[in-house]
Structure formats: C-alpha cells, structure tokens
Design an enzyme around this catalytic site. Sequence first.
Site, short mmCIF file in Angstrom:
data_model
loop_
_atom_site.label_atom_id
_atom_site.label_comp_id
_atom_site.label_asym_id
_atom_site.label_seq_id
_atom_site.Cartn_x
_atom_site.Cartn_y
_atom_site.Cartn_z
N LEU A 10 -4.79 3.43 -3.50
CA LEU A 10 -4.92 1.98 -3.26
C LEU A 10 -3.59 1.34 -2.90
O LEU A 10 -3.56 0.36 -2.16
CB LEU A 10 -5.50 1.29 -4.50
CG LEU A 10 -6.94 1.64 -4.87
CD1 LEU A 10 -7.34 0.94 -6.15
CD2 LEU A 10 -7.89 1.27 -3.75
N GLY A 11 -2.50 1.83 -3.44
CA GLY A 11 -1.22 1.20 -3.16
C GLY A 11 -0.12 1.82 -3.99
O GLY A 11 -0.32 2.78 -4.75
N GLY A 13 3.65 0.67 -6.11
CA GLY A 13 4.58 -0.34 -6.59
C GLY A 13 5.90 0.27 -6.99
O GLY A 13 6.19 1.44 -6.71
N VAL A 18 -1.01 3.75 -7.38
CA VAL A 18 -2.31 3.35 -7.88
C VAL A 18 -3.42 4.04 -7.08
O VAL A 18 -3.39 4.06 -5.85
CB VAL A 18 -2.50 1.81 -7.78
CG1 VAL A 18 -3.78 1.39 -8.50
CG2 VAL A 18 -1.30 1.09 -8.34
N LYS A 33 -3.16 4.53 -12.64
CA LYS A 33 -1.78 4.32 -12.21
C LYS A 33 -0.92 5.48 -12.71
O LYS A 33 -0.89 5.77 -13.90
CB LYS A 33 -1.25 2.98 -12.75
CG LYS A 33 -2.04 1.79 -12.24
CD LYS A 33 -1.33 0.48 -12.48
CE LYS A 33 -2.07 -0.68 -11.82
NZ LYS A 33 -1.31 -1.95 -11.90
N TYR A 82 -10.95 -1.37 -12.56
CA TYR A 82 -10.80 -1.67 -11.14
C TYR A 82 -11.44 -3.03 -10.86
O TYR A 82 -12.62 -3.23 -11.14
CB TYR A 82 -11.46 -0.59 -10.29
CG TYR A 82 -11.48 -0.94 -8.82
CD1 TYR A 82 -12.68 -1.20 -8.16
CD2 TYR A 82 -10.30 -1.02 -8.09
CE1 TYR A 82 -12.70 -1.53 -6.82
CE2 TYR A 82 -10.32 -1.35 -6.75
CZ TYR A 82 -11.52 -1.61 -6.12
OH TYR A 82 -11.54 -1.93 -4.79
N ASP A 126 7.58 -8.10 -16.61
CA ASP A 126 7.46 -7.96 -15.15
C ASP A 126 6.38 -8.89 -14.61
O ASP A 126 5.51 -8.49 -13.83
CB ASP A 126 7.14 -6.51 -14.78
CG ASP A 126 7.38 -6.21 -13.29
OD1 ASP A 126 8.10 -7.00 -12.64
OD2 ASP A 126 6.84 -5.21 -12.79
N PRO A 129 3.78 -12.21 -8.80
CA PRO A 129 2.49 -12.40 -8.12
C PRO A 129 1.70 -11.11 -7.95
O PRO A 129 0.47 -11.13 -8.00
CB PRO A 129 2.88 -13.01 -6.77
CG PRO A 129 4.17 -13.71 -7.06
CD PRO A 129 4.88 -12.85 -8.06
#
Length: 892
Positions: A10-11, A13, A18, A33, A82, A126, A129
């Site tokens: 999904l992505g 960081g 993730v 994660k 999720y 942390d 946004p």
Amino acid sequence: EGRYRILEKLGEGGMATVYLADDVRHERRVAVKVLKPELAAVVGADRFLAEIKTTANLQHPHILPLFDSGEADGFLFYVMPYVEGETLRDRLDREKQLPVEEALGIATSVASALQVAHEAGIVHRDIKPGNVLLSRGEPLVADFGIALAVGSAGGSRLTETGLSVGTPYYMSPEQATGDQSIGPASDIYALACVLYEMLVGEPPYSGSTAQAVLGKIIQGAPVSATAVRSSIPANVDAALRRALEKLPADRFRDARGFAAALADPGFRYGHDPRAGAADAGGARAWRRRTVAAAGAAVLFAGLAALAQFGDEEPGRVARFGVALPDGHDPGLPYGANVALSPDGGRLVYVGPMAGGGQQLWLRALDQLAPRPINGTEGALSPAFSPDGARVAFLTTAPTTLKVVSLGGEPPLTLATDGLGGNSVAWGPDGRIYVDGAALSIGWIPETGGEVTLLTQLDSATAELFHGWYDVLPNSRGILFTVGRTPASAAGLYTIAVADVETGAHRTLVQGVYARYAPSGHLVYATAEGALLAAPFDPDRLELTGAPVALAEGVGVGSFGSADLTLSRDGTLVYLAGGVASGLARAVWVDRAGGVTPVDPDWEFDPGEPEVGVALSPDDRRLAVKVSTEAGEDIWIKELDDGPLSRLTFHEALDRRPRWSADGRRVFYTSDREGPDNHYDIWSQPADGTGSPERLLDLEASITEAVRAADDRGWILRLGGLANQTGVRDLVALADGAEAPTPIAAEPYDEKAVDLSPDGRWVAYESTETGRDEIYVRPYPDADGGKWQVSTQGGINPRWGRTGRELFYVDGAGNMVAVAVDAVGGTFRSGRRETLFSVAERSLHALPNYTTWDVAADDERFLMVQVGTAGDGASTLVVVQNFFRELRERVGR
C-alpha cells in the site's frame, strides 16, 4: 504463514512499509506494517515487542487500535485495521487548505485521542497529517505509540546511527534538539503544526532541507495564522501561538486545554506578532537554551547555521486549493468564468443550474458552501464592480449585458444591441468594457446606454478579435488579448494595451490572458499554461523589465480564455487544469458514449472560432474545415485511415461544409469575394477535379446553407456579425427565385438549421424562451406550425438518417435522442433518451452551428474531440500575499 496473507503493497513511510493483507483467522482485511530492516536492527525484536504492548490497550473512537505485533524471519511487524478512505495528508495535497470549521473539528477529535493516551502515559511522538486517517468524515490517529516503542527500545543507539523518530515539519523544539525527555507537550506542539497547515496551507515552519526546517523550529519567530488567512478567528490564532511556544512549559498543560481554547471565542494569549510585538521572554530563553544544546544534538547535521534564520516578514505567500461542490467546474470551453472581489474575500463563478444550463454562484473564501445568485441564468464572464457590491455579466442568445446586486435585488439589463463575444471588465472610470459587435473593445456607461467602440481591428496584422479586458486602476489604459488568424506572422495570441482616450493599441508580449497587479506588474498566462509576470508602468503603458516564469498548469481554454483574477489586496485566484492544445481529432462515438478515433495518427487544427465537419451520404468520406498557415480551407478525409486531401485553395475563410445528396459535390461558405466576413455559398466537386463555383450571392451574409432534399432550393441562415445585428434568421430560397421567404425570422436568434431526410421538417435553435431550445417547423410551408422539442435547453440539432429520431445536445451537455413521428402535417416528439455526456468527453458542441454528424445507421456520431494537455479537470488555486512573491521574484 497461516496468520496473514499479503495481498499488495500500500505504501512506505519513514519507519515502516505497509501491506494490505487478509487476517486468515478472523476473515478480515488488515494493514500489516513491517519495520524498516535498518531500524529493526537497531531496536531489536525483544525490546520493540515489549514496548509496543503498552499501546495495545488504548481504546478511543479516534484511535486506530493495534491488533497484533510480532517477529517473522527477522522482520518486526505490527497489525492494524485496514481503513477505507484517505489520510489527512492526501486531503491537504489535493485541497491545500480546509474550511475553518472542518479543520477545528479534526483537531479537536485528535486532541481528545491525545488526552486519553497521555493520561495512560503514552506519547505519540509522530503526530502528522500522514498519521491521521479520514474514514467517513471522522479522523483516526494511526501508529499510536509506535514511535514511542521505537524510540524507547532503540535508546541512545538510535541517535548514534543518525535515524530519527518524527517528521521535521511537525517536530517540537525539544525533539529537534534530540532531547530524550519527550512529554505530552511535544504532541500538542505537533497537533498545532497540523492544525496550522490545515488552515493556512503549509506548516508553520518550512524550508528546502530538514536542517532549514529544524533551524526555524528552534530559532524562528512566532507565527500568526490570522495574518495569513484573515477568516481564522482570533481565539484560534491565540491558541495556536500558545501551543507553538518554544518552551514546553509555556504551552497548554494538556490536550484538553488546547481543545477548549479552540472552542472559546474569548480566549487570548500573549502578544499578537502582527502588531509588531517583541518576542516573549520565555521564547528568547528557550532560543538561547536550544542554540546551546544544538552543538550536542546529533539528529541532524547543520544546525550550527541557525544564525541565518531571523524573524520572518509577516504575510507569507500561501497557496491552497478551494473545494467546490461536485459538478461545479467553472472551466468552461469559452468565457472567463471566475471573478474575485476587489477585497479578495469573495469569489463569483459560473456553475450549474438546476434543470440544466448555468448561472452565477457566490462563494466567500472563508465559507464552505457557495450560494446561487438569483436572476443570473445563462450567465458567463462575471466582473465585479470597483466597490465589490455588484457583478456585471453576459448572457447569450442574444448577447445581453446585465448587472446584479449582491444584496439580493434582481438584475438590470444595461444593453442588448451592439454586443458580441464574451469579455466584460468594470473600470474605475464608471464604464463597463465589453466586446463590440465588430469584436473590438467597446464600452457602456455603468448606468446603461449604447455601446461606444474604443479600438479597431488591425487587418494588416490579421487581427480577428480583442478580448479579455483588464482596466488599469488609473483608467489610463486597458490590457487585452489580441486574437489573430493562424497564418499571422505576429502570432495567434498577444497581450496588448490600448490608450483609453485615443483607442490606439500596441503589442506588449506574447500571451493569451493578462491581468494588472497593483504591485506594478503585468501577470499573464501563455498558451502553454505557464504563469509569467513582468514589471509594468501603468502611466507609460509599457513593460519596464523582462518577464519571469512563476508557475505552470494554468488552465487555458478556447479563444485565449483563462480563469485568472487578482484582487487589490494581493490575492491571486486561477483555475489549474487542461490547456487547449489547439489540435483536435475526429472520433466515432457510439450511443453508449464509447469513443474511438477515426484515425489515431490524424490530428488537425480546427481553427477559430468553430469546428466544421460533414459525413458523405455513404459514410466513406469526411469533409472537414482545417486551419493551416495558408488559412482555413475545406479538406476531404477518406474514412477511416485513408488519405487527407485539400479541396479548397484560397486565402479566404472557407467554412461549414455540406454534401450534395449524391455525394459528388461539397457546398461551403466563403468570404473570398466581397467585404470581410460577408459570406456567399460556393461549391466544387468533392474529388477536387473542378473549379470553385459561387452558387449564391445575396445582399445579406449567408452563414449557413442546407440543400433541399429535391435539389431544388436552399435553407439559409442569414445575418450575424456581418450585419451588426447579432440576430440570425432562417429563410428558404427556391432555385430561380428572386428573393428568399422566411422560415424562422422572428425577433430571436435562429440558427444551426438541419433538414429531415424526407425534406419535410426543419429543426433549428432559437432563443425565444430566453435560452437556446430546439424547435421543428414544416418545410417549405413554415406557417404550418411550430413545435418545441427540447425542455431544458438545447443546441446542435441533427436529424437521424433514418428520419425516426432527432438528436441534440441539452443544457447540461448531454447528447439526447428524441423519437419523432409525423402524420400528415402534424409533428410529434416522443420518448426522450439521454445517451452520453458530450462535455465529459471533451467533444465539441457549442451554440450557433452543429459541429458533428450522424452515421447512416443512426448508431454512431462523427464528432470532434478537442485536444488538451492534461486530463482537463479544473482545480481552483488561491495564492495569498501574491504581491510579495512578485516583488521578491520579479522586482520592479
């Protein structure tokens, strides 16, 4: 294996990657994660898993819970629900700035989650946004306690490796200097940074590098959100200033106190930096402390360069997007359809009208919802009065200039005669500037009256129109766009300035749309969508410096139009979106809206101001108007991927082709003999073997022609710009007759004519209801009745080849098919079916002339798709304190 089945990535960081996964045991979707390997190596599995247990029992409506954690093959992972939706980061990247009420609601919800965690002894560390998920409108704080687990488990070894926990823009000063004692006040500081960004469009301290950001966090002057966005309440600004204090002890005692201050209109704190107040003593003390500590901090290199960061000048440049309701896209094919009030606080734009059509909408920039302006049906090109209390606008069919008061009074009509085009500007000299019927600049007193022409088109440089005006504040001159023929050596579009007293004009620069900035600059867009600015002297009416490129992505439409507006206070608003490429392609469109290029390798310049296509009776050839350096000519395209050959060879304007019934000849309008813009009907063999022949030459200009089915006469549209009336009429002319007879010659605008396959019925557009609708009359006996076919606006009528249907484009931009039945001398329209959206597919359809055709089986349409760079979608962009950017980047 056996616990989670990985589906997709999904992505990624700063701390983890993730994945979307299936929780096999519980049959649910989860987010897994996986900690970065270099981070896991420093932290260690046992320490991480022991620390993360402290967060597993957190329960709160705005906290995303922790389902599971563990270690697999050396990888450390943790599992969370999720959530369908997006992050606050995604939302801000798209809209830049949120409505004040919505931003406060999100911040208050996050504060309540922080309060519960802090009471349990857990600090997030942390808040940013990207860690706030938006699900069904409600915020959820993710990764709660993960940063704490990483930081606590890693201890000093984390610092020694150069890895950091936290994101620079949202780090508190104590985090920035590597202080190991991080408490709840650090989360409050980070939440204040997030709220500031939601309101202003960027974090309170920004920079091009992490070192620069952290330097400003430690050394930067206090900020004021209200100084950037005046709609932010004073108590919110005060709460932000306290939450962003350098010393943790000077911030709120807890997150609950921060939320309470945001909701208390009477809350005030310290000195407002907008008033030039000196920094508070506590802030100076913290600055000295953190500068001393910076030498020992090893999170980031380069903090020794803090001396370069002094107090910032108030009024920072802020860019953000403004959300409009679904379906409200002012990026229309023609007209300048966005206007900003002189004080920069209100926006008027062209939006949809219930039941079809368009009208004006008013949106205060500090409010979420716009409201329609009553009495502005069919409006385009709004322009504010100098005092911001009224708005001038145009309506079409016929072109009318009106003025409406924003106080609620009904609009007043100022003029209907002598108008043409789309441009309106309200000058400080008591004049409203408009397009005259000759498409040059005219003006009307703001109290109403006749149009007085100011400029004249220069035929020596092939000028076609003057448009998109901006009156200088001294009323000495007026900026405008000059449109020329494609063959002009001066270029298709240039920005010019005219002397208001003499009407004399001269070119300033290549560009399509310009506005004057009171900071002393000319701000303009190019045909490619670039935004440029150059120093400009309004008294001498000349540029005083070279242009500087400022941005890209300004939406540019047809005829050089753009939606770009400036206020006196230094606010810039523009629509970012597609850029008219000038090229088009012919496409087949089926009844479901499927689009297929006729020839994928063929693009052409349709020319200004309109497209012209016609299918041969056997659907094997296409007559099309193409614009080249040689002028506008008729070409023949063999369908689908056959050759393209030029049919007409003349420097005049050859337009609006039609085929003879046997498919051997092509008829077209041309001004090749006689005065400019006086059109006659010409013809020549479609195979190019014969010479052009003038078939009709009348006293009035013939701007459209349809050959009767029996080849014994014509249906003609007369009038328009050539006779300066702005109203067109439809007539019939039998072969050998001395004069035409009226078909639709009422005091309305009648055009876009088509004849049914059996030759008995004429369909056309008319404005007799105040907007374009589709009507049908019998032919040749036009007195035998009249029937209105469309109900919510209609343009571009075209009969189906079988004669069983009539097609048109309705007021909402949809292709509509209407079943028709004619018994004897009576016409009846039956079931009306909406087929597809013409507007959504960038298909050309404008009032005045039908620019598409129907295939022989009535199952496909031959249409022209207008080319754009980008997806054509519009985004409303606001730039506050734009004059500061002009002074800093362009100079004087």
